[in-house]
Motif scaffolding. Structure first.
Motif, PDB file in Angstrom:
ATOM      1  N   ILE A 199       1.774  -6.959  -0.020  1.00 42.93           N
ATOM      2  CA  ILE A 199       2.634  -6.104  -1.038  1.00 42.93           C
ATOM      3  C   ILE A 199       3.317  -5.060  -0.396  1.00 42.93           C
ATOM      4  O   ILE A 199       4.337  -4.741  -0.777  1.00 42.93           O
ATOM      5  CB  ILE A 199       1.417  -5.657  -2.290  1.00 42.93           C
ATOM      6  N   ILE A 215       6.385  -6.407   1.287  1.00 42.74           N
ATOM      7  CA  ILE A 215       7.611  -6.860   0.279  1.00 42.74           C
ATOM      8  C   ILE A 215       8.234  -5.621  -0.312  1.00 42.74           C
ATOM      9  O   ILE A 215       9.503  -5.528  -0.394  1.00 42.74           O
ATOM     10  CB  ILE A 215       6.915  -7.580  -0.866  1.00 42.74           C
ATOM     11  N   LEU A 216       7.274  -4.521  -0.484  1.00 45.17           N
ATOM     12  CA  LEU A 216       7.868  -3.242  -1.077  1.00 45.17           C
ATOM     13  C   LEU A 216       8.821  -2.610  -0.237  1.00 45.17           C
ATOM     14  O   LEU A 216      10.037  -2.184  -0.557  1.00 45.17           O
ATOM     15  CB  LEU A 216       6.740  -2.188  -1.333  1.00 45.17           C
ATOM     16  N   PRO A 270      -1.140  -3.273  -6.121  1.00 50.16           N
ATOM     17  CA  PRO A 270      -0.069  -4.161  -6.277  1.00 50.16           C
ATOM     18  C   PRO A 270       0.872  -4.155  -7.734  1.00 50.16           C
ATOM     19  O   PRO A 270       1.991  -4.499  -7.619  1.00 50.16           O
ATOM     20  CB  PRO A 270      -0.918  -5.745  -6.508  1.00 50.16           C
ATOM     21  N   GLY A 278       3.456  -1.433  -6.475  1.00 52.87           N
ATOM     22  CA  GLY A 278       4.215  -1.996  -5.523  1.00 52.87           C
ATOM     23  C   GLY A 278       5.148  -3.091  -6.090  1.00 52.87           C
ATOM     24  O   GLY A 278       6.441  -3.105  -5.855  1.00 52.87           O
ATOM     25  N   LEU A 279       4.832  -3.978  -7.222  1.00 47.10           N
ATOM     26  CA  LEU A 279       5.432  -5.005  -7.393  1.00 47.10           C
ATOM     27  C   LEU A 279       6.561  -4.358  -8.484  1.00 47.10           C
ATOM     28  O   LEU A 279       7.669  -5.152  -8.850  1.00 47.10           O
ATOM     29  CB  LEU A 279       4.671  -6.382  -8.286  1.00 47.10           C
ATOM     30  N   THR A 280       5.973  -3.390  -9.229  1.00 43.51           N
ATOM     31  CA  THR A 280       7.276  -2.893 -10.148  1.00 43.51           C
ATOM     32  C   THR A 280       8.121  -2.311  -9.133  1.00 43.51           C
ATOM     33  O   THR A 280       9.436  -2.125  -9.650  1.00 43.51           O
ATOM     34  CB  THR A 280       6.208  -1.679 -11.214  1.00 43.51           C
ATOM     35  N   VAL A 324       9.236  -3.060  -6.227  1.00 42.29           N
ATOM     36  CA  VAL A 324      10.064  -4.390  -5.810  1.00 42.29           C
ATOM     37  C   VAL A 324      11.027  -4.863  -6.909  1.00 42.29           C
ATOM     38  O   VAL A 324      12.343  -4.942  -6.504  1.00 42.29           O
ATOM     39  CB  VAL A 324       9.094  -5.579  -5.262  1.00 42.29           C
ATOM     40  N   ILE A 325      10.507  -4.846  -8.260  1.00 41.77           N
ATOM     41  CA  ILE A 325      11.377  -5.367  -9.304  1.00 41.77           C
ATOM     42  C   ILE A 325      12.635  -4.501  -9.469  1.00 41.77           C
ATOM     43  O   ILE A 325      13.785  -4.920  -9.617  1.00 41.77           O
ATOM     44  CB  ILE A 325      10.715  -5.608 -10.550  1.00 41.77           C
TER      45      ILE A 325
END
Length: 556
Positions: A163, A166-167, A223, A226-228, A230-231
């Protein structure tokens, strides 16, 4: 049925039939660099595991052996730092590289959606790092029989690592969409990522005894955030591609410094005021004086600020925001750890300083003007001095913005102004680092063909000189080597300003037992200044000789 068809079209457009992704994967994974990097990454992690392997004859597997736990923590922290530093280097050129290759307009004119372009660039950039992370699984499997950690902790650590990568890749792609060249995007990415890496490492270390809490943070909380991130980063990058800025000749963005200043959020650079005029000179209103260095004049007024001031403004604001809490912690509440503030300033200069110097000669190659520069009556010293002085000036001023907290701490904290000599030496160490970093960046630029190669070569050289000696010292103490080994490793610290910082003498009223093992070792501090002077002299001589011989410089 319609939903299934929509999902199938989505996957085809963004992944399976994405021409940007297919092209980037073929180009990146077929290079010799990909094979070399995979081998070097695995060898480095294997060396860490072998060096830190427990030396105990027997391990009590019914409990958590401390040596095995230290081994796993060292393995994950080492892999986390390495992968985090590598992610921006792969992704920072995703969009900026198209601008440098003058293919940005062709990319915008393609029938692909902006989201598909960003997704293809991101996935292709991070696939190589994903291969490196997955390739490290066999190494950590060898550590499972030692105990000290569970399979769930391993999976949580790898989930947090993936994660994070990716971030950090999304941050680099976001910066790449806003800057005209890879070097600027890379520096801003590193400056933004640095506090995240430090915070994640501190949380992992300090929560080592809180197994459940660390697992929940790594698998649920991190996560989600982190995924927020990334989006959001990908959405902003796609929006930038959907509504690109005004483009001039050869696909270059059109910059108006006055308009940029009006629309700037936060800091505004005003060349006619102090201290901005130290690194941002005002517009020329007269001809160049007789006898002036034309290289210096050209670099000062057109080279650095021809691409806007966004990078400088972001770097200044982010670095000062981070410096304020560090000043409070290390210079007032915990003065025994004052050298850590110097570490922050040096790391900042390591990230920012080489950016300006690494492109000094390679930019002439890329514009195919190096031959014209070499045929002028200017001497090699004039050429090098003109390029060095302008770029070093900007690097020094940006670093000095972070030194005023050190002066405040030394002036208002009684525990520090009683150690005025050590504070002065700390200041001199930072200034010597500024010079050495810029000289190494100029050398790498002279002997490289591309700016990206020169920048990565500079960063690699600085990591070897600055980080490897103190890392070896920490590793030898963790593994309980002999005192003779300690002495040899500590002597290698003369190459590193970090070792010199922690060797500065401090009063017993400030320093606590075992806070800094080498405190008061003035031999390391003195030899560091001697070695730094030798590096500057040798590098300067090599550059002058190379320019005089013209060997490997002609583009014909």
């Amino acid at each position: 049925m319609n939903c299934f068809c929509c999902e199938l079209c989505f996957y085809n457009m963004y992944i399976f039939e994405n021409p940007v992704l297919q092209r980037e994967l073929l180009v990146n994974l077929r290079t010799n660099r990909a094979i070399f990097l995979l081998a070097a990454y695995q060898i480095l992690l294997a060396i860490i595991v072998v060096a830190a392997w427990p030396s105990d004859e027997r391990l009590d597997l019914s409990t958590s052996p401390p040596s095995a736990t230290n081994l796993v923590n060292l393995f994950f922290l080492g892999q986390y730092v390495i992968a985090s530093l590598m992610a921006p280097s792969f992704a920072a050129g995703a969009i900026a590289g198209e601008k440098e290759r003058k293919t940005y307009e062709m990319l915008l004119a393609s029938p692909l959606r902006p989201g598909a372009i960003i997704a293809g660039k991101m996935i292709a950039s991070l696939t190589h790092i994903g291969m490196l992370i997955i390739g490290s699984l066999p190494i950590i499997v060898l550590c499972l029989p030692l105990g000290g950690f569970s399979l769930y902790e391993v999976l949580a650590a790898y989930a947090g690592l993936i994660i994070s990568v990716i971030l950090f890749g999304a941050i680099a792609v976001f910066c790449s969409s806003y800057f005209p060249n890879t070097s600027n995007a890379l520096v801003v990415s590193y400056v933004a990522i640095l506090p995240l890496v430090i915070g994640a490492c501190l949380v992992w270390v300090f929560l080592a005894d809180e197994g459940n809490l660390r697992l929940n943070l790594a698998t649920i909380v991190f996560p989600a955030f982190g995924l927020t991130g990334v989006i959001l980063m990908c959405a902003f990058s796609a929006q930038r591609l959907l509504y690109p800025p005004d483009m001039g000749s050869e696909g270059k963005e059109v910059f108006d410094l006055e308009e940029e200043s009006k629309n700037a959020v936060g800091l505004v650079i005003q060349p006619d005021q102090f201290p901005d005029r130290l690194f941002a000179p005002p517009k020329k209103e007269s001809l160049m004086a007789d006898g002036a260095n034309p290289v210096y004049d050209k670099e000062l007024h057109s080279e650095i600020f021809s691409q806007g001031t966004l990078m400088l403004r972001l770097v200044i604001q982010i670095s000062i925001v981070l410096a304020i809490p560090m000043m409070a912690v290390f210079l007032f509440f915990m003065p025994e750890h004052a050298p850590w503030f110097g570490v922050y300033v040096i790391v900042f200069n390591m990230l920012v300083g080489p950016t300006f110097l690494a492109s000094s000669i390679t930019s002439e190659r890329e514009r195919q003007t190096l031959d014209l520069l070499l045929t002028t009556p200017l001497s090699p010293v004039q050429i090098l001095w003109g390029k060095f002085l302008v770029r070093f000036r900007i690097s020094l001023v940006l670093t000095c913005f972070l030194l005023w907290p050190l002066l405040l701490g030394a002036g208002f904290n009684p525990d520090l102004y009683s150690n005025w000599l050590s504070m002065l030496l700390m200041l001199l160490i930072v200034l010597s680092v500024c010079v050495v970093n810029c000289v190494i960046g100029l050398v790498c630029s002279l002997f490289s063909r591309k700016t990206s190669v020169a920048l990565l070569l500079t960063y690699s050289t600085l990591l070897i000189l600055y980080v490897v000696p103190p890392a070896l010292a920490i590793l030898t103490r963790m593994l309980n080597f002999t005192n003779q080994t300690y002495a040899v490793i500590d002597l290698c610290g003369i190459l590193s300003p970090f070792s010199a910082l922690f060797a500065l003498p401090l009063d017993q009223s400030v320093i606590e037992d075992n806070v800094m093992r080498n405190a008061g070792n003035m031999v390391i501090v003195t030899l560091y200044f001697v070695v730094s002077a030798l590096i500057i002299l040798i590098a300067s001589g090599a550059m002058i000789l190379n320019l005089r011989s013209r060997r490997g410089l002609s583009e014909g």
